[in-house]
Design a protein around this motif. Structure first.
Motif, PDB file in Angstrom:
ATOM      1  N   PHE A  38     -19.793 -26.600 -24.023  1.00  0.00           N
ATOM      2  CA  PHE A  38     -20.095 -25.993 -25.329  1.00  0.00           C
ATOM      3  C   PHE A  38     -21.457 -26.462 -25.841  1.00  0.00           C
ATOM      4  CE2 PHE A  38     -19.261 -25.883 -30.090  1.00  0.00           C
ATOM      5  CZ  PHE A  38     -19.513 -24.520 -30.193  1.00  0.00           C
ATOM      6  N   SER A  39     -21.802 -27.722 -25.578  1.00  0.00           N
ATOM      7  CA  SER A  39     -23.115 -28.246 -25.980  1.00  0.00           C
ATOM      8  C   SER A  39     -24.230 -27.474 -25.283  1.00  0.00           C
ATOM      9  CB  SER A  39     -23.218 -29.736 -25.653  1.00  0.00           C
ATOM     10  OG  SER A  39     -22.294 -30.488 -26.419  1.00  0.00           O
ATOM     11  N   ILE A  82      -6.722 -16.486 -35.429  1.00  0.00           N
ATOM     12  CA  ILE A  82      -6.785 -15.598 -34.273  1.00  0.00           C
ATOM     13  C   ILE A  82      -5.966 -16.208 -33.147  1.00  0.00           C
ATOM     14  CG2 ILE A  82      -8.294 -14.650 -32.473  1.00  0.00           C
ATOM     15  CD1 ILE A  82     -10.476 -14.411 -34.559  1.00  0.00           C
ATOM     16  N   TYR A  83      -5.097 -15.408 -32.559  1.00  0.00           N
ATOM     17  CA  TYR A  83      -4.336 -15.847 -31.391  1.00  0.00           C
ATOM     18  C   TYR A  83      -5.296 -15.923 -30.205  1.00  0.00           C
ATOM     19  CZ  TYR A  83      -0.074 -14.860 -34.046  1.00  0.00           C
ATOM     20  OH  TYR A  83       0.921 -14.864 -34.994  1.00  0.00           O
ATOM     21  N   VAL A  84      -5.480 -17.122 -29.666  1.00  0.00           N
ATOM     22  CA  VAL A  84      -6.510 -17.320 -28.637  1.00  0.00           C
ATOM     23  C   VAL A  84      -5.931 -17.715 -27.282  1.00  0.00           C
ATOM     24  CG1 VAL A  84      -8.416 -17.860 -30.215  1.00  0.00           C
ATOM     25  CG2 VAL A  84      -6.849 -19.683 -29.488  1.00  0.00           C
ATOM     26  N   GLY A  85      -4.621 -17.558 -27.113  1.00  0.00           N
ATOM     27  CA  GLY A  85      -4.012 -17.932 -25.840  1.00  0.00           C
ATOM     28  C   GLY A  85      -4.559 -17.167 -24.659  1.00  0.00           C
ATOM     29  N   GLY A  86      -5.049 -15.946 -24.910  1.00  0.00           N
ATOM     30  CA  GLY A  86      -5.566 -15.130 -23.813  1.00  0.00           C
ATOM     31  C   GLY A  86      -7.053 -15.265 -23.566  1.00  0.00           C
ATOM     32  N   THR A  87      -7.731 -16.111 -24.326  1.00  0.00           N
ATOM     33  CA  THR A  87      -9.171 -16.271 -24.116  1.00  0.00           C
ATOM     34  C   THR A  87      -9.435 -17.030 -22.815  1.00  0.00           C
ATOM     35  OG1 THR A  87      -9.218 -18.328 -25.386  1.00  0.00           O
ATOM     36  CG2 THR A  87      -9.658 -16.283 -26.582  1.00  0.00           C
ATOM     37  N   PRO A  88     -10.579 -16.786 -22.173  1.00  0.00           N
ATOM     38  CA  PRO A  88     -10.860 -17.433 -20.880  1.00  0.00           C
ATOM     39  C   PRO A  88     -10.794 -18.958 -20.912  1.00  0.00           C
ATOM     40  CG  PRO A  88     -12.397 -15.643 -21.269  1.00  0.00           C
ATOM     41  CD  PRO A  88     -11.610 -15.803 -22.526  1.00  0.00           C
ATOM     42  N   PHE A 134     -17.619 -18.778 -27.676  1.00  0.00           N
ATOM     43  CA  PHE A 134     -17.529 -19.594 -26.455  1.00  0.00           C
ATOM     44  C   PHE A 134     -16.142 -19.480 -25.847  1.00  0.00           C
ATOM     45  CE2 PHE A 134     -16.181 -23.793 -24.810  1.00  0.00           C
ATOM     46  CZ  PHE A 134     -17.042 -23.923 -23.736  1.00  0.00           C
ATOM     47  N   LEU A 135     -15.088 -19.574 -26.666  1.00  0.00           N
ATOM     48  CA  LEU A 135     -13.724 -19.459 -26.168  1.00  0.00           C
ATOM     49  C   LEU A 135     -13.508 -18.108 -25.506  1.00  0.00           C
ATOM     50  CD1 LEU A 135     -11.530 -20.942 -29.066  1.00  0.00           C
ATOM     51  CD2 LEU A 135     -12.174 -22.056 -26.924  1.00  0.00           C
ATOM     52  N   GLY A 136     -14.128 -17.086 -26.081  1.00  0.00           N
ATOM     53  CA  GLY A 136     -13.966 -15.721 -25.562  1.00  0.00           C
ATOM     54  C   GLY A 136     -14.817 -15.405 -24.361  1.00  0.00           C
ATOM     55  N   GLY A 137     -15.589 -16.385 -23.887  1.00  0.00           N
ATOM     56  CA  GLY A 137     -16.395 -16.181 -22.682  1.00  0.00           C
ATOM     57  C   GLY A 137     -17.660 -15.389 -22.905  1.00  0.00           C
ATOM     58  N   GLU A 138     -18.095 -15.291 -24.149  1.00  0.00           N
ATOM     59  CA  GLU A 138     -19.310 -14.526 -24.447  1.00  0.00           C
ATOM     60  C   GLU A 138     -20.559 -15.313 -24.075  1.00  0.00           C
ATOM     61  OE1 GLU A 138     -19.628 -12.807 -28.285  1.00  0.00           O
ATOM     62  OE2 GLU A 138     -17.495 -12.352 -28.438  1.00  0.00           O
TER      63      GLU A 138
END
Length: 258
Positions: free
Chosen positions: A79-80, A213-219, A252-256
């Motif tokens: 993330f950094s 936001i439900y983030v269980g499906g994020t990469p 970042f969590l979403g892989g963008e």
């Protein structure tokens, strides 16, 4: 006896001693003072060194009840890089060790809750991810932002089917002075609690507010495998001063890409 006389007397005792004798005399009579002074000096030096070496946080996230199946340090390193963070002066921190349960009020659970609320009060935490039950508890206590206030339109659109809602009308009613005392208030509480069990569906709520936001499906969360048995929800803490970085963490969590 005056202090000056005491000093003269001690000097007289060691006047004719050789170096070894003087050192032995000093150690016998002043070893406690010496040890205390040495320890105090060590602690002062250590504290100064730690303060000098400490970095300011550019991001601070908390995961509640996450399985320890991943490295928080590695995630923050990635993330950094994503942030293009000046790691010489700033640090991205993720505390993935927080554990809290409504049924297990152990010292560990209570300590985590106390630590969390203390850090919320000081504005240190930017993002919280927790299982649905724990997230709901904090959400109805109005800890998290209304996402419409902080997320750009593209993210609201991207996660429109994964938004976690709470009922603003329910919260307003709970805050009323006579809420718990009146029979109507208790009936409303039971009805609204039942209606808001499914936080996915805003049509069940009188005044739906998107706070998570439900983030269980994020990469990133999927790869980490830290919520395989629980449903994780992401929220941005209302009194953070780094909401923009919290939004970047969601990207970042979403892989963008940047």
């Amino acid at each position: 006896m005056a202090i000056s006389d005491e000093i003269k007397r001690e000097k007289q005792k060691t006047k004719d001693m050789d170096l070894k004798g003087k050192l032995s005399y000093f150690w016998d009579y002043y070893k406690i003072h010496t040890i205390v002074a040495a320890v105090a000096l060590f602690l002062i030096i250590t504290m100064i060194r730690d303060i000098a070496a400490a970095k300011d946080y550019a991001f601070y996230g908390v995961y509640f009840n996450a399985l320890q199946t991943f490295s928080a340090e590695e995630q923050m390193s990635a993330f950094s890089e994503y942030l293009e963070l000046d790691t010489e002066n700033y640090e991205a921190m993720l505390d993935s060790t927080m554990y809290y349960s409504f049924t297990d009020l152990s010292e560990t659970s209570l300590a985590a809750s106390q630590k969390f609320f203390a850090m919320i009060q000081t504005g240190d935490i930017d993002v919280t991810i927790a299982d649905e039950e724990i997230f709901t508890n904090y959400a109805v206590n109005e800890i998290f932002f209304d996402l419409r206030e902080v997320l750009p339109k593209d993210l609201l659109e991207k996660y429109k089917d994964d938004i976690f809602y709470i009922d603003g009308a329910q919260i307003a009613a709970r805050n009323a002075d006579d809420y718990w005392e009146s029979e109507d208030g208790q009936d409303y509480h039971r009805d609204s609690e039942k209606a808001s069990t499914d936080h996915h569906d805003p049509s069940l709520l009188e005044d739906p507010i998107p706070v998570g936001i439900y983030v269980g499906g994020t990469p990133v969360i999927s790869k980490a495998g830290c919520y395989t048995e629980l449903v994780p929800v992401f929220g941005i803490v209302k009194n953070t001063s780094r909401a923009d970085t919290a939004v970047k963490y969601l990207r970042f969590l979403g892989g963008e890409a940047r």
